[in-house]
Design an enzyme around this catalytic site. Structure first.
Site, PDB file in Angstrom:
ATOM      1  N   SER A   6       1.010  -1.128  -0.032  1.00 14.16           N
ATOM      2  CA  SER A   6       0.019  -0.111  -0.017  1.00 14.16           C
ATOM      3  C   SER A   6       0.689   1.236  -0.113  1.00 14.16           C
ATOM      4  O   SER A   6       0.339   2.298  -0.285  1.00 14.16           O
ATOM      5  CB  SER A   6      -1.002   0.059   1.238  1.00 14.16           C
ATOM      6  OG  SER A   6      -0.295  -0.093   2.441  1.00 14.16           O
ATOM      7  N   HIS A  58       1.584   5.246   5.153  1.00 13.62           N
ATOM      8  CA  HIS A  58       0.694   5.989   3.864  1.00 13.62           C
ATOM      9  C   HIS A  58       1.329   7.348   3.497  1.00 13.62           C
ATOM     10  O   HIS A  58       1.445   7.647   2.404  1.00 13.62           O
ATOM     11  CB  HIS A  58      -0.751   5.686   4.035  1.00 13.62           C
ATOM     12  CG  HIS A  58      -1.248   4.429   4.028  1.00 13.62           C
ATOM     13  ND1 HIS A  58      -2.498   4.161   4.307  1.00 13.62           N
ATOM     14  CD2 HIS A  58      -0.503   3.105   3.719  1.00 13.62           C
ATOM     15  CE1 HIS A  58      -2.510   2.538   4.312  1.00 13.62           C
ATOM     16  NE2 HIS A  58      -1.505   2.154   4.088  1.00 13.62           N
TER      17      HIS A  58
END
Length: 258
Positions: A133, A186
């Protein structure tokens, strides 16, 4: 809904998979293979994960292995579905060699190193992360900057939202909706994507003259199926200049990370 099922064609999915460029399919296969291997070899996840306080001279490999390892099937599935089209687009734009160099080197080291620095230096924490991710948001941020140059804003009601901020909004939403997602991880991936798109780290790419020499010397285009050479790139080495006639919208995708 009926028309949606009618339009669904498994053959198109099969055709899409077989058309994937070489580095994209290679990285996806490694991700899937590592997850399968981690089922019987239970220590493999712990070996590959990015554990801030365990990163040292002899464990620097974690900065490159953590995007390849996943906690479970759903974690793997969502990340692969989100990463594949973005990575395919990147490889078509920059070529197979550049993609291989960046995603086995700087695109793991930079966001991973930034994450370790924040966790150990600022937060005094030791939260373990793993999963592709971080690459998804890196690529989404890069695409968002390209879109911003052609279409700076989109409108929600009376508000104009900068298109470059779309990945940040998605990161915040996922951090609230999905348990155990790494907000900091992230954001680190997105940060590297932004500085890449703004050309601050383009020096990490080998000179095109060297890439051409390697390709011709080893005859990579002739020997490797689905190889994308320097001369075959879709948009040129550093992309195309934005135009106002053909606006591009940012790629989207769900990201599920620890």
């Amino acid at each position: 809904m009926a028309s949606t099922f009618v339009q669904f064609n498994p053959m198109r999915i099969r055709s899409y998979i077989f058309r994937l460029p070489l580095c994209t399919r290679g990285l996806v296969l490694v991700i899937v293979a590592l997850w399968i291997a981690s089922i019987p070899v239970v220590w493999l996840q712990e070996w590959a994960a990015l554990v801030p306080k365990e990163v040292g001279i002899t464990t620097m490999y974690r900065l490159n292995t953590f995007p390849l390892m996943h906690l479970g099937f759903l974690h793997l599935l969502f990340n692969v579905l989100a990463l594949t089209p973005l990575l395919e687009r990147f490889e078509a734009e920059f070529g197979t060699l550049v993609t291989l160099v960046l995603f086995t080197g700087p695109f793991g080291l930079l966001p991973g190193g930034l994450y370790v620095l924040i966790e150990r230096g600022l937060l005094r924490s030791n939260t373990t992360v793993m999963g592709a991710s971080i690459w998804v948001f890196l690529l989404l941020s890069s695409e968002a900057v390209k879109t911003y140059k052609a279409n700076p804003n989109f409108t929600i009601g009376t508000y104009k939202i900068p298109t470059w901020s779309t990945p940040i909004f998605l990161i915040l939403v996922l951090s609230f909706l999905i348990p155990n997602t790494s907000l900091i991880g992230h954001l680190c991936g997105a940060a590297v994507g932004y500085i890449w798109a703004l050309n601050y780290i383009k020096f990490l790419v080998p000179p095109e003259k060297i890439l051409r020499f390697i390709e011709s010397k080893l005859n990579l285009l002739g020997r490797l199926p689905h190889y994308v050479s320097v001369d075959q790139k879709t948009y040129g080495r550093y992309g195309v200049l934005p135009t106002t006639n053909i606006p591009r919208s940012p790629e989207g995708g769900h990201r599920l990370g620890p």
